[in-house]
Design an enzyme around this catalytic site. Sequence first.
Site, PDB file in Angstrom:
ATOM      1  N   ARG A   1      37.842  64.101  49.427  1.00 54.65           N
ATOM      2  CA  ARG A   1      38.751  63.259  48.652  1.00 54.65           C
ATOM      3  C   ARG A   1      40.143  63.392  49.239  1.00 54.65           C
ATOM      4  O   ARG A   1      40.560  64.503  49.585  1.00 54.65           O
ATOM      5  CB  ARG A   1      38.734  63.736  47.192  1.00 54.65           C
TER       6      ARG A   1
ATOM      7  N   TYR B   1      49.611  62.450  41.194  1.00 56.48           N
ATOM      8  CA  TYR B   1      48.429  63.231  40.847  1.00 56.48           C
ATOM      9  C   TYR B   1      47.758  63.774  42.116  1.00 56.48           C
ATOM     10  O   TYR B   1      47.661  63.061  43.108  1.00 56.48           O
ATOM     11  CB  TYR B   1      47.445  62.357  40.051  1.00 56.48           C
TER      12      TYR B   1
ATOM     13  N   ASP C   1      41.055  59.332  44.190  1.00 57.82           N
ATOM     14  CA  ASP C   1      41.162  59.331  42.724  1.00 57.82           C
ATOM     15  C   ASP C   1      42.465  58.648  42.312  1.00 57.82           C
ATOM     16  O   ASP C   1      43.555  59.143  42.607  1.00 57.82           O
ATOM     17  CB  ASP C   1      41.149  60.788  42.224  1.00 57.82           C
TER      18      ASP C   1
ATOM     19  N   HIS D   1      43.227  58.153  39.200  1.00 56.94           N
ATOM     20  CA  HIS D   1      43.600  58.927  38.008  1.00 56.94           C
ATOM     21  C   HIS D   1      44.195  58.063  36.894  1.00 56.94           C
ATOM     22  O   HIS D   1      45.263  58.373  36.351  1.00 56.94           O
ATOM     23  CB  HIS D   1      44.529  60.089  38.387  1.00 56.94           C
TER      24      HIS D   1
ATOM     25  N   GLU E   1      38.143  56.317  42.223  1.00 54.67           N
ATOM     26  CA  GLU E   1      37.841  56.952  40.939  1.00 54.67           C
ATOM     27  C   GLU E   1      38.871  56.568  39.878  1.00 54.67           C
ATOM     28  O   GLU E   1      40.062  56.465  40.186  1.00 54.67           O
ATOM     29  CB  GLU E   1      37.859  58.468  41.175  1.00 54.67           C
TER      30      GLU E   1
ATOM     31  N   GLU F   1      35.031  61.069  33.773  1.00 57.36           N
ATOM     32  CA  GLU F   1      35.268  62.513  33.584  1.00 57.36           C
ATOM     33  C   GLU F   1      35.888  62.826  32.226  1.00 57.36           C
ATOM     34  O   GLU F   1      35.736  63.929  31.723  1.00 57.36           O
ATOM     35  CB  GLU F   1      36.128  63.086  34.722  1.00 57.36           C
TER      36      GLU F   1
ATOM     37  N   ARG G   1      30.789  59.819  35.976  1.00 57.61           N
ATOM     38  CA  ARG G   1      31.349  61.155  36.240  1.00 57.61           C
ATOM     39  C   ARG G   1      31.332  62.097  35.039  1.00 57.61           C
ATOM     40  O   ARG G   1      32.014  63.114  35.013  1.00 57.61           O
ATOM     41  CB  ARG G   1      32.784  60.988  36.757  1.00 57.61           C
TER      42      ARG G   1
ATOM     43  N   GLU H   1      31.349  66.725  42.599  1.00 56.45           N
ATOM     44  CA  GLU H   1      32.673  67.255  42.949  1.00 56.45           C
ATOM     45  C   GLU H   1      32.608  68.782  42.943  1.00 56.45           C
ATOM     46  O   GLU H   1      31.994  69.385  42.066  1.00 56.45           O
ATOM     47  CB  GLU H   1      33.715  66.777  41.927  1.00 56.45           C
TER      48      GLU H   1
ATOM     49  N   TRP I   1      48.535  59.787  32.715  1.00 60.11           N
ATOM     50  CA  TRP I   1      48.599  60.790  33.783  1.00 60.11           C
ATOM     51  C   TRP I   1      47.277  60.886  34.527  1.00 60.11           C
ATOM     52  O   TRP I   1      46.232  60.692  34.058  1.00 60.11           O
ATOM     53  CB  TRP I   1      48.945  62.189  33.216  1.00 60.11           C
TER      54      TRP I   1
END
Length: 402
Positions: free
Chosen positions: A148, A160, A210, A212, A236, A262, A283, A339, A402
């Site tokens: 990543r 991030y 990602d 985020h 992601e 996630e 995820r 991951e 975030w």
Amino acid sequence: MSRIERAEVFVASPGRTFVTLRITTSDGVVGLGDATLNGRELAVASYLRDHLVPLLVGKDPARIEDMWQYLYKGAYWRRGPVTMTAIAAVDTALWDIKGKVAGLPVYQLLGGRSRDGVLVYSHASGRDTAELLDDVERFLALGYRAVRAQAAVPEVGGTYGIRKGTLYEPAATALPDEQPWDTEAYLNFAPTYLEAVRERFGFGFHLLHDVHHRLTPLEAARFGKAVEPCRLFWMEDPTPAENQEAFRLIRQHTTTPIATGEVLNSIWDVQTLITEQLIDYVRTTVVHAGGVTHLRRIFDLAALYGVRTGSHGATDLSPVSMAAAVHLDVAVPNFGIQEYMGHAEETLEVFRGGPTLADGMLHPSEVPGLGVEYDEKAAERFPYQARYLPVARRLDGSVHDW
Ligand code: GCO
Ligand code: MG
């Protein structure tokens, strides 16, 4: 018949905070479950200690499915990260116990191996493109087949995913760190460093990124199109994950594969994403989505729709979670990638055993159960320290995702 005799909750900060549930049966068999919810750890510790432990004592540890239904339906209040993490800890500990009673590693109870090893990706990052490129090189040299890539947006300062020490650890301050965010600057910059990675290292490995949760659906569509030549393994969390319908627009505009989940906790949180085939990888994890029992249900739904797994595996998922994840990953037919960020040395002094890494693949432990032990004495050397995840603010001072 064996009964649950004791259930204890440990909160310790070996490198970072982990909440761990330990269930002991009347036969002396011990099972572990991870109950860590980064930045909100004590809420889950209380949910377990104050509300679930009294319900567990005296119950049959062999009835895993029944326990799951009892804790989920019996709460009346459904879903949510605190509840689902607490249920996950109990469920994971009971799978650990079942494996030990059967004398088999958990993956054997899940139907045995579907594959020889579990493909993992790790995290390269840099304060600028040059630093990121060096970091990607380092991971490739370590044998990783998937990496990543995240770099700090120059004019903005923070973003991030940039590592400071040896491990990326976003929950690092006693109160939330406030980080600046500028969407346009990110959209202009991020594709350039992903292109630079492909230019320097080619296409012989999987490249991930990602976002985020930072973009709107239209911005995410624009980003996905811009990075198509990089042939990402996935982008992601392009948009905040709670709006499942938002992914329709992204999907219609780009062939860049999409991963999310996630921060989601249940099969209902990913139902539209999966059944409308709006994502390529789900995820959700053992620890935040109701344990092995519920995650397997999500993965089975995903399999019906050609969606593959790509479970979260940041440092805030304890070695108990990672072990459980790898047992599932090796067993399910629709595994995609796992991951794997690894853990601090202090963490590994407290949690012993677990999967092993070789040639960019994780391999589950072959000992009965999950294969991880918790060293209570070692944990006492690392008392709980409150740490918060950062908060993002746009340049005008308003709060961003975030
Ligand atoms: C990832 C995640 C993490 C989270 C962290 C929050 O993809 O690994 O986005 O870095 O931010 O796990 O607790
Ligand atoms: Mg993420």
